[in-house]
Design a protein around this motif. Structure first.
Motif, short mmCIF file in Angstrom:
data_model
loop_
_atom_site.label_atom_id
_atom_site.label_comp_id
_atom_site.label_asym_id
_atom_site.label_seq_id
_atom_site.Cartn_x
_atom_site.Cartn_y
_atom_site.Cartn_z
N ARG A 54 27.76 14.45 -34.41
CA ARG A 54 26.56 13.61 -34.46
C ARG A 54 25.35 14.40 -34.99
O ARG A 54 24.48 13.83 -35.67
CB ARG A 54 26.27 13.04 -33.07
CG ARG A 54 27.32 12.04 -32.62
CD ARG A 54 26.89 11.32 -31.34
NE ARG A 54 27.83 10.27 -30.99
CZ ARG A 54 28.72 10.35 -30.02
NH1 ARG A 54 28.77 11.43 -29.28
NH2 ARG A 54 29.55 9.35 -29.78
N ALA A 55 25.30 15.67 -34.68
CA ALA A 55 24.18 16.48 -35.15
C ALA A 55 24.22 16.67 -36.66
O ALA A 55 23.18 16.86 -37.30
CB ALA A 55 24.18 17.83 -34.46
N LEU A 56 25.43 16.62 -37.25
CA LEU A 56 25.54 16.84 -38.70
C LEU A 56 24.86 15.73 -39.49
O LEU A 56 24.34 15.98 -40.59
CB LEU A 56 27.02 16.93 -39.09
CG LEU A 56 27.32 17.08 -40.59
CD1 LEU A 56 26.84 18.43 -41.09
CD2 LEU A 56 28.81 16.90 -40.86
N ALA A 57 24.85 14.51 -38.97
CA ALA A 57 24.30 13.38 -39.74
C ALA A 57 22.86 13.62 -40.14
O ALA A 57 22.43 13.20 -41.22
CB ALA A 57 24.42 12.10 -38.90
N ALA A 58 22.09 14.31 -39.30
CA ALA A 58 20.68 14.56 -39.62
C ALA A 58 20.50 15.52 -40.78
O ALA A 58 19.40 15.60 -41.34
CB ALA A 58 19.97 15.10 -38.37
N LEU A 59 21.55 16.25 -41.16
CA LEU A 59 21.44 17.24 -42.23
C LEU A 59 21.83 16.70 -43.60
O LEU A 59 21.60 17.36 -44.61
CB LEU A 59 22.32 18.46 -41.92
CG LEU A 59 22.10 19.15 -40.57
CD1 LEU A 59 22.99 20.38 -40.47
CD2 LEU A 59 20.65 19.52 -40.38
N LEU A 60 22.44 15.52 -43.64
CA LEU A 60 22.90 14.99 -44.92
C LEU A 60 21.74 14.46 -45.74
O LEU A 60 20.75 13.96 -45.19
CB LEU A 60 23.92 13.86 -44.68
CG LEU A 60 25.20 14.27 -43.95
CD1 LEU A 60 26.14 13.08 -43.85
CD2 LEU A 60 25.89 15.42 -44.66
N PRO A 67 17.84 7.49 -44.07
CA PRO A 67 18.69 8.58 -43.60
C PRO A 67 20.17 8.23 -43.74
O PRO A 67 20.55 7.05 -43.73
CB PRO A 67 18.29 8.72 -42.12
CG PRO A 67 16.99 8.01 -41.98
CD PRO A 67 17.00 6.93 -43.02
N ALA A 68 20.99 9.25 -43.89
CA ALA A 68 22.44 9.03 -43.92
C ALA A 68 22.89 8.48 -42.57
O ALA A 68 22.40 8.89 -41.52
CB ALA A 68 23.17 10.33 -44.23
N ALA A 105 32.08 0.26 -45.63
CA ALA A 105 30.91 0.07 -46.49
C ALA A 105 29.66 0.61 -45.82
O ALA A 105 28.79 1.21 -46.47
CB ALA A 105 30.76 -1.41 -46.82
N ALA A 106 29.55 0.42 -44.51
CA ALA A 106 28.37 0.91 -43.79
C ALA A 106 28.32 2.43 -43.77
O ALA A 106 27.24 3.02 -43.69
CB ALA A 106 28.38 0.37 -42.36
N ALA A 107 29.49 3.09 -43.85
CA ALA A 107 29.54 4.55 -43.78
C ALA A 107 29.32 5.23 -45.13
O ALA A 107 29.33 6.46 -45.20
CB ALA A 107 30.89 4.99 -43.22
N HIS A 108 29.10 4.45 -46.19
CA HIS A 108 28.94 5.03 -47.53
C HIS A 108 27.81 6.05 -47.55
O HIS A 108 26.70 5.80 -47.07
CB HIS A 108 28.67 3.91 -48.53
CG HIS A 108 28.45 4.39 -49.93
ND1 HIS A 108 29.36 5.20 -50.59
CD2 HIS A 108 27.43 4.18 -50.81
CE1 HIS A 108 28.91 5.45 -51.80
NE2 HIS A 108 27.74 4.85 -51.96
#
Length: 656
Positions: A54-60, A67-68, A105-108
């Protein structure tokens, strides 16, 4: 080394995670190059698997000024929810054929997170991994032809104690990492301190690591931009091919993933060409889970074997190119542009390493350490069972009737993903569209239908009865008495059990093992989805003494009743392997039949495998099968290659 798992994960900074260097590096490389194919994270409870993902999402990098996303896939999701489906509301309201996108599609351009991926239906895992590898989703269903991009970082987490993924699905994940809690006291203190500080003040804690996370985000974006310019020379490509060949991996997926991972690592450390250090790091993440040819092989990669393979690969790769470091074992600076863990850092051995199997020589199988078994005087001496006989492809043992659909692939069951067998006016698994339209069609005249519009009423709705396959609780009752140990018969029995366990693994059953010998029955393996543990228990099985079959059936009855409360949808199948000789006279034989009847009263399906050999057979095992109201099969009939057909555990049929 790891953050203790809890429900407060959303804002925990990636940089604040203590240790777990290999996991963080694997996730980072997939963020740099999503084409790697995702990460499988294997580990026990409370090892920060969910926190780090979950913490990785903030770095994309952001997508279209947003935001990703991190999209979580629930274990019970249907295929329609995952890939998308016909927008039924728009069809019925407007008469237009429209597509409703799903979770992919939402995870693109974000992260698709699947917790407990080993509990997900196999066909859904295939769909997810196909999309992750191709970067697109193609839908051809319900008269809809649709395609949309779906580039995402696929991350699956699992606890091996709850069951393994099949090797075919393991291979579909690009990278795999095993995580475990540190045993170092200082590290554990730091883990707990950071977690407590975060829970006390989430915003303030995150602010303290904001700059570090921002620097990581910039570095990921820069590595993505530089990825296309990283050169993979023929020398390093030959090294990769030689390395995969030396580990004898199946197919070419490992070579492709290793090449992509090495390229991503080179971009991550700021290099413009792939070097041996990149190949080494990529091999540590790419190869361990692809070496599991058998379901019961231990995961992991022997560091010495990797060193030997790299040395051999270096010889095949030839001399280094002029612009490359000639040192065959470069030592990257841990503080330099490469970052992350030192590539030659020796990983810890896999948790729960299986003990060495018993030696297969004559002394080990025929005359291992003998000692007097406890119990009544005159009982047969105890000894350790010999190595299991050769395994085989076991024939299908199946429960009759239709179950409630515990996840698996053995017996027939009502499921949400199976084939539609009929419609029902009651609630089913999804909508039976054709049945609904036909039911409504009969009333259109009386409802005053206008051209182009069909009028529906709640009474028209028809549900779908779907039928698929379910997993079962397979409970083995293994007779390990002196009569079974005669002529090394038990080696054949344990070989058969291992074959059946392999079949149970592939069909996603839960298994339990009860052994019967001496004066009692012992539940040596409580019901579990980790069937490889059963194989390790069989390796240390001891034999000898009397055959208290009555106690074995009573213990099986107790297990069945307990599990029926814990997991009511999972139907039990009792597989008893015995020669039927409840030694000690007429009374023990009578007690065994009575206990078998009590087990049968639970409605548990049963199969008795007759292990009796020789010219003269007493037929006692067949009598036990009758008492159990189950099927009867001889030991030599368990091989699917030798005898075609299906064993249905019940009184109705047994196809030989």
């Amino acid at each position: 080394m790891a953050q203790v798992g809890s429900g407060i994960d959303a804002g925990f900074p990636f940089s604040a995670v203590v240790g777990q260097d290999q996991l963080r590096l694997a996730l980072t490389l997939c963020a740099v190059h999503p084409g790697i194919g995702g990460v499988l994270v294997r580990g026990e409870k409370g090892t920060a698997k969910s926190t780090v993902v979950r913490a990785l999402a903030a770095l994309l990098p952001p997508v279209d000024d947003r935001p990703a996303r991190l999209v979580e896939l629930p274990v019970g999701a249907t295929e329609d929810r995952v890939v998308g489906s016909l927008d039924l509301e728009k069809v019925l309201r407007d008469g237009e054929r429209a597509f409703q996108p799903g979770l992919l599609a939402a995870a693109h351009d974000g992260i698709l997170y699947v917790d407990e991926v080993n509990l997900l239906h196999d066909h859904l895992v295939d769909v997810l991994l196909d999309a992750a590898a191709m970067g697109r989703v193609h839908i051809e269903r319900d008269g809809i032809s649709h395609s949309h991009p779906a580039r995402f970082v696929m991350v699956g987490t699992m606890n091996p104690e709850e069951g393994e993924l099949r090797p075919q699905l393991l291979d579909r994940f690009g990278l795999a990492v095993d995580v475990a809690a540190s045993r170092d006291v200082d590290t554990r203190m730091q883990v707990v301190r950071r977690r407590l500080d975060y829970e006390a003040d989430p915003a303030g804690f995150a602010a303290g690591f904001a700059e570090q996370d921002a620097a990581l985000a910039r570095r990921i974006a820069a590595a993505r931009d530089a990825l296309a310019g990283v050169r993979l020379s023929d020398t390093e490509l030959r090294r990769i091919a030689a390395l995969c060949a030396s580990f004898d991996v199946d197919g070419m997926r490992a070579d492709l993933v290793l090449a992509r991972t090495a390229t991503a690592h080179a971009a991550w450390r700021g290099a413009d060409a792939v070097a041996e250090e990149d190949v080494r790091v990529a091999a540590e993440l790419t190869l361990p889970h692809r070496r599991r040819r058998d379901p019961f092989d231990e995961p992991g990669l022997d560091p010495q074997q990797l060193e030997d393979a790299l040395r051999d690969a270096a010889e095949q790769a030839g001399p280094p190119e002029p612009d490359q470091d000639p040192d065959p074992d470069p030592e990257p600076d841990p503080d330099g542009p490469g970052g992350g863990p030192a590539p030659d850092e020796t990983p810890s051995p896999p948790a729960g390493q299986a003990p060495d199997a018993p030696a297969g020589d004559a002394e080990a199988t025929d005359g291992e350490t003998r000692r007097q078994a406890p119990g009544a005087p005159g009982s047969a001496p105890e000894r350790k069972v010999g190595a299991p006989a050769a395994q085989f492809r076991a024939r299908l043992l199946q429960i009759p009737g239709v179950g409630e659909g515990a996840p698996g692939r053995r017996s027939r069951a009502r499921t949400a993903q199976g084939r539609t067998v009929r419609q029902t006016a009651e609630r089913g698994h999804g909508l039976h569209l054709v049945g609904t339209l036909f039911a409504a069609a009969e009333h259109q005249a009386t409802r005053g239908r206008t051209a182009g519009r069909m009028k529906l009423a709640p009474s028209d709705i028809r549900g779908a009865h779907r039928e698929g396959r379910e997993g079962n609780l397979v409970l083995f009752v293994v007779d390990a008495s002196g009569s079974m140990a005669a002529r090394d018969r038990l080696s054949a029995v344990t070989g058969a059990v291992v074959s059946l366990l392999r079949d149970a693994y592939q069909r996603r059953d839960k298994v339990a093992v009860i052994t019967v010998r001496g004066s009692s029955a012992e539940l040596v393996l409580p019901p579990t989805s980790s069937v490889d543990v059963a194989v390790r228990r069989l390796a240390s099985l001891r034999t000898g003494g009397r055959s208290p079959l009555a106690q074995g059936f009573l213990e099986a009855r107790a297990v069945v009743l307990r599990e029926r409360v814990r997991d009511p949808r999972r139907r039990p199948l009792v597989v008893a392997l015995t020669d039927g000789r409840a030694t000690g006279g007429v009374e023990p034989v009578h007690r065994a039949r009575v206990a078998a009847g009590l087990l049968a009263d639970t409605s548990a399906a049963a199969v008795v495998v007759d292990c009796e050999t020789g010219m003269i057979r007493l037929g006692l095992a067949r009598e036990l099968a009758t008492a159990l109201r189950g099927a009867y099969v001889r030991l030599d009939e368990l091989s699917a290659e030798q005898v075609a057909g299906v064993v249905r555990a019940g009184t109705s049929t047994f196809a030989a």
